[in-house]
Write a protein that holds these residues in place. Structure first.
Motif, PDB file in Angstrom:
ATOM      1  N   MET A  73       0.879  -1.183   0.000  1.00 49.12           N
ATOM      2  CA  MET A  73       0.000   0.000   0.000  1.00 49.12           C
ATOM      3  C   MET A  73       0.908   1.223   0.000  1.00 49.12           C
ATOM      4  N   ASP A  74       1.141   1.789  -1.164  1.00 43.80           N
ATOM      5  CA  ASP A  74       2.052   2.925  -1.289  1.00 43.80           C
ATOM      6  C   ASP A  74       1.345   4.218  -0.868  1.00 43.80           C
ATOM      7  N   MET A  75       2.042   5.017  -0.099  1.00 42.51           N
ATOM      8  CA  MET A  75       1.512   6.291   0.397  1.00 42.51           C
ATOM      9  C   MET A  75       2.381   7.431  -0.090  1.00 42.51           C
ATOM     10  N   ASP A  76       1.772   8.448  -0.699  1.00 40.74           N
ATOM     11  CA  ASP A  76       2.527   9.652  -1.033  1.00 40.74           C
ATOM     12  C   ASP A  76       2.951  10.376   0.242  1.00 40.74           C
ATOM     13  N   ASP A  77       2.048  10.392   1.239  1.00 45.09           N
ATOM     14  CA  ASP A  77       2.349  11.036   2.514  1.00 45.09           C
ATOM     15  C   ASP A  77       1.625  10.266   3.612  1.00 45.09           C
ATOM     16  N   PRO A  78       2.341   9.415   4.347  1.00 42.28           N
ATOM     17  CA  PRO A  78       1.685   8.607   5.391  1.00 42.28           C
ATOM     18  C   PRO A  78       1.122   9.433   6.537  1.00 42.28           C
ATOM     19  N   TRP A  79       1.432  10.748   6.570  1.00 38.15           N
ATOM     20  CA  TRP A  79       0.876  11.634   7.603  1.00 38.15           C
ATOM     21  C   TRP A  79      -0.342  12.402   7.096  1.00 38.15           C
ATOM     22  N   ASP A  80      -0.786  12.078   5.898  1.00 40.75           N
ATOM     23  CA  ASP A  80      -1.981  12.720   5.334  1.00 40.75           C
ATOM     24  C   ASP A  80      -3.212  11.902   5.738  1.00 40.75           C
ATOM     25  N   LEU A  81      -4.089  12.496   6.536  1.00 42.72           N
ATOM     26  CA  LEU A  81      -5.247  11.773   7.065  1.00 42.72           C
ATOM     27  C   LEU A  81      -6.177  11.308   5.953  1.00 42.72           C
ATOM     28  N   GLY A  82      -6.454  12.194   4.988  1.00 48.31           N
ATOM     29  CA  GLY A  82      -7.380  11.837   3.921  1.00 48.31           C
ATOM     30  C   GLY A  82      -6.879  10.676   3.080  1.00 48.31           C
ATOM     31  N   GLU A  83      -5.592  10.722   2.720  1.00 44.30           N
ATOM     32  CA  GLU A  83      -5.029   9.661   1.888  1.00 44.30           C
ATOM     33  C   GLU A  83      -4.987   8.331   2.656  1.00 44.30           C
ATOM     34  N   THR A  84      -4.508   8.387   3.902  1.00 41.07           N
ATOM     35  CA  THR A  84      -4.382   7.149   4.677  1.00 41.07           C
ATOM     36  C   THR A  84      -5.740   6.513   4.925  1.00 41.07           C
ATOM     37  N   TYR A  85      -6.706   7.314   5.336  1.00 38.77           N
ATOM     38  CA  TYR A  85      -8.042   6.764   5.618  1.00 38.77           C
ATOM     39  C   TYR A  85      -8.657   6.199   4.336  1.00 38.77           C
ATOM     40  N   GLY A  86      -8.518   6.929   3.237  1.00 37.49           N
ATOM     41  CA  GLY A  86      -9.106   6.468   1.983  1.00 37.49           C
ATOM     42  C   GLY A  86      -8.550   5.131   1.526  1.00 37.49           C
ATOM     43  N   LYS A  87      -7.243   4.943   1.642  1.00 37.95           N
ATOM     44  CA  LYS A  87      -6.640   3.684   1.174  1.00 37.95           C
ATOM     45  C   LYS A  87      -6.967   2.526   2.116  1.00 37.95           C
ATOM     46  N   LEU A  88      -7.018   2.797   3.422  1.00 37.85           N
ATOM     47  CA  LEU A  88      -7.413   1.742   4.351  1.00 37.85           C
ATOM     48  C   LEU A  88      -8.893   1.400   4.195  1.00 37.85           C
ATOM     49  N   PHE A  89      -9.701   2.401   3.907  1.00 41.17           N
ATOM     50  CA  PHE A  89     -11.134   2.156   3.675  1.00 41.17           C
ATOM     51  C   PHE A  89     -11.325   1.249   2.457  1.00 41.17           C
ATOM     52  N   ASP A  90     -10.612   1.552   1.377  1.00 39.57           N
ATOM     53  CA  ASP A  90     -10.705   0.713   0.170  1.00 39.57           C
ATOM     54  C   ASP A  90     -10.210  -0.708   0.456  1.00 39.57           C
ATOM     55  N   PHE A  91      -9.145  -0.812   1.246  1.00 43.13           N
ATOM     56  CA  PHE A  91      -8.631  -2.132   1.622  1.00 43.13           C
ATOM     57  C   PHE A  91      -9.700  -2.935   2.372  1.00 43.13           C
ATOM     58  N   ALA A  92     -10.356  -2.268   3.331  1.00 42.85           N
ATOM     59  CA  ALA A  92     -11.380  -2.949   4.123  1.00 42.85           C
ATOM     60  C   ALA A  92     -12.585  -3.328   3.264  1.00 42.85           C
ATOM     61  N   LYS A  93     -12.952  -2.455   2.351  1.00 45.13           N
ATOM     62  CA  LYS A  93     -14.134  -2.706   1.514  1.00 45.13           C
ATOM     63  C   LYS A  93     -13.935  -3.938   0.636  1.00 45.13           C
ATOM     64  N   ASP A  94     -12.711  -4.146   0.170  1.00 42.43           N
ATOM     65  CA  ASP A  94     -12.437  -5.254  -0.759  1.00 42.43           C
ATOM     66  C   ASP A  94     -11.953  -6.524  -0.057  1.00 42.43           C
ATOM     67  N   TYR A  95     -11.809  -6.496   1.273  1.00 41.68           N
ATOM     68  CA  TYR A  95     -11.132  -7.596   1.957  1.00 41.68           C
ATOM     69  C   TYR A  95     -11.970  -8.876   2.005  1.00 41.68           C
ATOM     70  N   GLY A  96     -13.240  -8.759   2.310  1.00 39.46           N
ATOM     71  CA  GLY A  96     -14.063  -9.959   2.416  1.00 39.46           C
ATOM     72  C   GLY A  96     -13.946 -10.630   3.769  1.00 39.46           C
ATOM     73  N   PHE A  97     -14.347  -9.945   4.825  1.00 36.11           N
ATOM     74  CA  PHE A  97     -14.254 -10.471   6.182  1.00 36.11           C
ATOM     75  C   PHE A  97     -15.235 -11.639   6.366  1.00 36.11           C
ATOM     76  N   ASP A  98     -14.768 -12.675   7.057  1.00 34.64           N
ATOM     77  CA  ASP A  98     -15.577 -13.865   7.323  1.00 34.64           C
ATOM     78  C   ASP A  98     -15.632 -14.051   8.845  1.00 34.64           C
ATOM     79  N   GLU A  99     -16.569 -13.373   9.502  1.00 36.36           N
ATOM     80  CA  GLU A  99     -16.630 -13.367  10.962  1.00 36.36           C
ATOM     81  C   GLU A  99     -17.125 -14.692  11.529  1.00 36.36           C
ATOM     82  N   ASP A 100     -17.708 -15.537  10.689  1.00 33.45           N
ATOM     83  CA  ASP A 100     -18.144 -16.848  11.179  1.00 33.45           C
ATOM     84  C   ASP A 100     -16.977 -17.791  11.417  1.00 33.45           C
TER      85      ASP A 100
END
Length: 520
Positions: free
Chosen positions: A71-98
């Motif tokens: 997960m490449d970051m232009d600026d790891p201290w940028d809140l918008g960029e970091t949150y957006g990339k982690l959000f996309d990661f979570a959306k595509d992950y496919g959690f299996d809580e069972d």
């Protein structure tokens, strides 16, 4: 259930440059917590370190599967960029809580990354508990391991503390009085919400005596408690700003304006810098002062009289009025642009006659206040209390002065109470005194209004009725509307509902015409 951990690669800690303890590797060695899969997130710049850490984990914990997620970051201290990339990661992950339990390792990554992890976990975009680890201390060979579950059911105590604080703020606005009137309570709840987060102007509307000044003081105290302001509350009764002194009182003046010693003054706007300016009875402020006030509110700058240098004063504003400012605008007595600026948040306080369920609690409050002022504790005899409450709550009791009338009556009763007890005879005397004053005041106002349009003498019986008709005509847009308001009950019993004609005939009895009343 398999344990899955998500975490950033520690570009400093996991490299072992500063100390031998490596948080990502050590987590996989934690006794009693088996890591079945580690989702390791890294920037491509540190690809070599990521692969080295993967090899170390596989060496110390062969049963742990390590999945590298670049997960490449232009600026790891940028809140918008970091949150957006982690959000996309979570959306595509496919959690299996069972089948799997998910955990987020907070120890590695920037503070911004840790904040984003928390937000995504708290919102359940990532259904995970949080893990915080730390290096060994002293002679211990094991580091710290803390598991934080954000199941909100575990945070009832925190929520209760927030609820308690909200009740305390609501108590500030209500003056410590337990109020039961739903309309009033809704207003107080909204004011508490607004005052805690907004610095925009607040307009308090209500009849005289409904408590606008006291509420403005409490709003200021709430803002001060919530650190919305640092300065003082400056209270201005605009009705006292008369003639040439109004400008100088508000905006200040320099000695050069008059040339006389002792004439320089800072002005109330300057005194309100950093605090709250309460403009009571703002409808009485002159048009010229209104224009300058609008500029000061919008820009925070103004010129004192006799000065070529602008003064800066940043203040929040609360305005109070018992008049309908829209009607004042229509009459050319109030600036429409100032009204538009002031009524960002508008609250209309209900009169006492619409809050009869709050009378008993306000009675307790007034008795306590009288005790402080008089230094003597005073109470009602049982029959006296019953008589007073029956009168105070009666639909026929108008309370034209609202809480000012109510509080004044209680203070008189307490002052004259023999041996600290208010008697039934005292209550009856006070009731009669109030009724005489109210009748006299109403009769005088009605007579003055009628005299503007009808010069001849009238029977006392006719004066209040004609005054009411005149008021309705003055506040209606057409004769038909005025007729409907005046004959709302009797019109239902008539086959012909020509309300305008009935009103025209009534006015003609006194030689009056609709156009004369409506234009006024």
């Amino acid at each position: 259930m398999r344990n899955v951990v998500l975490g950033f690669l520690g570009t400093q800690l996991d490299s072992g440059k500063r100390r031998r303890w490596k948080p990502t590797v050590s987590l996989c060695q934690e006794d009693g917590f088996d890591v079945d899969r580690y989702e390791l997130i890294y920037d491509g710049t540190f690809s070599r370190l990521a692969h080295n850490v993967k090899s170390e984990i596989e060496a110390v914990s062969p049963d742990t599967e390590v999945v590298l997620n670049q997960m490449d970051m232009d600026d790891p201290w940028d809140l918008g960029e970091t949150y957006g990339k982690l959000f996309d990661f979570a959306k595509d992950y496919g959690f299996d809580e069972d089948r799997e339990r998910y955990h987020i390792h907070l120890t590695t990554g920037t503070h911004i990354g840790q904040i984003c992890w928390f937000l995504l976990s708290e919102s359940r975009h990532i259904p995970a508990a949080l893990i915080q680890t730390g290096p060994p201390r002293g002679d211990s060979e094991r580091g710290s391991f803390d598991l934080i579950d954000l199941d909100l059911r575990q945070f009832d105590a925190i929520q209760q503390r927030f609820d308690q604080q909200s009740r305390e703020y609501g108590g500030i606005l209500r003056g410590g009085i337990e109020t039961k009137n739903s309309a009033y309570n809704q207003i107080m709840d909204r004011i508490e919400q607004v005052s805690s987060v907004s610095d925009e102007p607040v307009l308090l509307q209500g009849e005289t005596g409904t408590g606008k000044s006291e509420l403005a003081q409490r709003i200021y105290e709430l803002k001060l408690d919530r650190r919305r302001v640092k300065g003082r509350l400056v209270h201005v009764n605009c009705a006292t700003l008369i003639g040439g002194t109004a400008m100088a009182t508000l905006f200040g003046q320099r000695r050069s304006f008059t040339g006389q010693a002792g004439t320089e003054r800072p002005g109330l706007l300057r005194e309100a810098d950093g605090g709250v300016l309460f403009l009571d009875e703002i409808d009485t402020l002159g048009l010229e002062e209104q224009a300058l006030l609008l500029h000061a509110v919008e820009t925070g700058r103004y010129y004192p009289l006799g000065s070529d240098t602008e003064i800066t004063s940043r203040f929040q504003i609360i305005a109070g009025t018992s008049a309908d400012l829209s009607e004042r605008v229509a009459a050319g007595l109030f600036r429409v642009d100032l009204l538009a600026r002031l009524n960002f948040w508008t609250f209309k306080l209900p009169p006492l006659r619409e809050r009869k369920e709050d009378i008993e609690d306000n009675l307790k409050y007034e008795l306590a206040r009288a005790e402080k002022r008089l230094g003597v504790r005073v109470g009602f005899n049982a029959d006296a209390a019953e008589a007073w409450l029956r009168f105070a709550r009666a639909p026929s009791t108008p309370w034209p002065g609202n809480f000012r009338d109510f509080g004044g009556a209680i203070m008189r009763l307490c002052t004259l109470a023999p041996r600290g007890r208010i008697t039934r005879a005292q209550v009856q005397e006070e009731i009669e005194r109030l009724q005489r004053r109210w009748r006299s005041s109403t009769t005088d106002r009605d007579a003055q209004l009628v005299a503007q349009y009808f010069a001849a003498n009238l029977d006392p019986f006719d004066i209040p009725q004609l005054a009411h008709v005149i008021r309705v005509c003055q506040t209606s847009v057409s004769m038909s509307e005025a007729g409907r308001r005046l004959f709302a009950v009797s019109r239902e019993e008539r086959s012909s509902k020509n309300d305008a004609d009935r009103l025209r005939k009534y006015l003609a009895k006194f030689g009056l015409k609709w156009i004369d009343l409506s234009e006024s």
